[in-house]
Design an enzyme around this catalytic site. Structure first.
Site, short mmCIF file in Angstrom:
data_model
loop_
_atom_site.label_atom_id
_atom_site.label_comp_id
_atom_site.label_asym_id
_atom_site.label_seq_id
_atom_site.Cartn_x
_atom_site.Cartn_y
_atom_site.Cartn_z
N ASN A 1 -5.57 2.21 -12.78
CA ASN A 1 -4.63 1.22 -12.26
C ASN A 1 -3.21 1.73 -12.49
OD1 ASN A 1 -3.72 -1.41 -11.28
ND2 ASN A 1 -3.18 -1.87 -13.40
N GLY B 1 0.79 -1.23 0.00
CA GLY B 1 0.00 0.00 0.00
C GLY B 1 0.82 1.28 0.00
N SER B 2 2.07 1.19 -0.47
CA SER B 2 2.87 2.43 -0.46
C SER B 2 2.33 3.45 -1.47
CB SER B 2 4.36 2.14 -0.69
OG SER B 2 4.59 1.64 -1.98
N ASN B 3 1.76 2.99 -2.57
CA ASN B 3 1.13 3.94 -3.50
C ASN B 3 -0.10 4.59 -2.87
OD1 ASN B 3 2.23 4.19 -6.41
ND2 ASN B 3 2.51 2.03 -5.91
N MET C 1 -4.01 -6.97 -6.74
CA MET C 1 -3.43 -8.07 -7.50
C MET C 1 -4.49 -9.08 -7.96
SD MET C 1 -0.52 -6.84 -7.51
CE MET C 1 0.51 -8.07 -8.30
N ARG C 2 -5.72 -8.65 -8.18
CA ARG C 2 -6.77 -9.52 -8.68
C ARG C 2 -7.27 -8.98 -10.02
NH1 ARG C 2 -6.72 -14.03 -6.45
NH2 ARG C 2 -8.82 -14.38 -7.24
N HIS D 1 0.70 0.33 -13.17
CA HIS D 1 1.40 -0.88 -13.57
C HIS D 1 2.89 -0.56 -13.69
CE1 HIS D 1 1.83 -4.82 -15.43
NE2 HIS D 1 2.64 -4.25 -16.32
C1 GRF Z 1 3.33 -1.28 -7.65
O1 GRF Z 1 4.62 -1.47 -8.17
C2 GRF Z 1 2.31 -1.24 -8.73
O2 GRF Z 1 2.79 -0.77 -9.94
C3 GRF Z 1 1.90 -2.69 -8.89
O3 GRF Z 1 1.95 -3.21 -7.59
C4 GRF Z 1 2.89 -2.48 -6.81
C5 GRF Z 1 2.18 -2.06 -5.55
O4 GRF Z 1 3.06 -1.52 -4.60
N1 GRF Z 1 0.60 -2.79 -9.52
P1 GRF Z 1 2.48 -0.89 -3.27
O5 GRF Z 1 1.56 -1.89 -2.61
O6 GRF Z 1 1.76 0.38 -3.62
O7 GRF Z 1 3.68 -0.62 -2.39
#
Ligand code: GRF
Length: 224
Positions: A137, A42-44, A120-121, A139
């Site tokens: 999304n 969940g860092s994003n 991731m689904r 990627h």
């Molecule tokens: C990211 O690299 C994103 O591009 C991919 O999954 C990763 C998620 O990282 N879809 P985080 O959970 O946000 O740290």
């Protein structure tokens, strides 16, 4: 005909982000009500919450949905005072049944934009059609290269010299919707999966909030 001397001097690229949008041109957007979906760290998600706190994105996160019990993303939501809802895919009989529960939860939290930040689904038309052109999304590659799982590994294995990350609209075909924003990341000679993914992450944090604002500008509010 006059022959201009050939030089190697090209104007340096101002940024590796495209399109580069000045953040002040994104300030006047109406408040965006987000629902974030995350499976792991969940860092994003946190980068988006931080961009909102820093007033770089005029939005609020109404809910975090996560599918793996114990996902770090849930602890981050706690810290930010954002409601977190676990929808464990293992407890649903089909992808569609899970997506129905997702739609219901997003609606309960008055969500207008769905942000898949490490979800991731594979999602189905049940979710996609409930939020037409309002699901984004991120990627970890420069799409359309290296779709699907392990995109960073795929790029390393292919020997490309530049990879990156892409924010795109979600359509039924995986990693294939309209591209909103990309950032390029060079692959360095000694890169490992971890060092490369770290640098891609840094760019993801930079572009995701901007891409959300940009997508919302292009796509007017649903009640307009
Ligand atoms: C990211 O690299 C994103 O591009 C991919 O999954 C990763 C998620 O990282 N879809 P985080 O959970 O946000 O740290």
């Amino acid at each position: 005909m006059s022959l201009e001397p050939v030089t190697n001097h090209v104007t340096p690229t101002p940024s590796l982000v495209a399109p580069e949008v000045a953040s002040n041109s994104l300030q006047n957007a109406s408040l965006l009500k987000l629902g974030v979906m995350a499976s792991g760290s969940g860092s994003n998600f946190e980068a988006i919450a931080q961009a909102i706190a820093d007033q770089q994105l005029h939005a609020q996160v109404n809910v975090l949905l996560y599918n793996n019990p114990g996902a770090k993303a849930a602890a981050r939501a706690d810290r930010w005072g954002i409601p977190a809802v676990l929808l464990n895919h293992r407890e649903f009989e089909s992808r569609e049944a899970l997506d129905e529960a997702i739609v219901e939860t997003l609606r309960q939290h008055d969500v207008e934009w769905v942000i898949m930040a490490g979800w991731m689904r594979i999602v189905t038309p049940v979710l996609i059609n409930a939020f037409p052109r309002r699901i984004l999304n991120i990627h970890p590659s420069l799409l359309p290269s290296f779709k699907g799982n392990r995109a960073v590994e795929q790029a390393l294995a292919a020997g490309v010299k530049i990879t990156g990350c892409t924010v795109h609209l979600v359509v039924p075909e995986v990693d294939s919707g309209d591209i909103i924003m990309q950032a390029a990341v060079p692959i360095l000679p000694n890169d490992t999966l971890e060092t490369l993914h770290d640098r891609i992450h840094t760019q993801e944090y930079r572009i995701f909030p901007k891409a959300i604002a940009l997508a919302a500008q292009v796509q007017p509010p649903s009640n307009a």
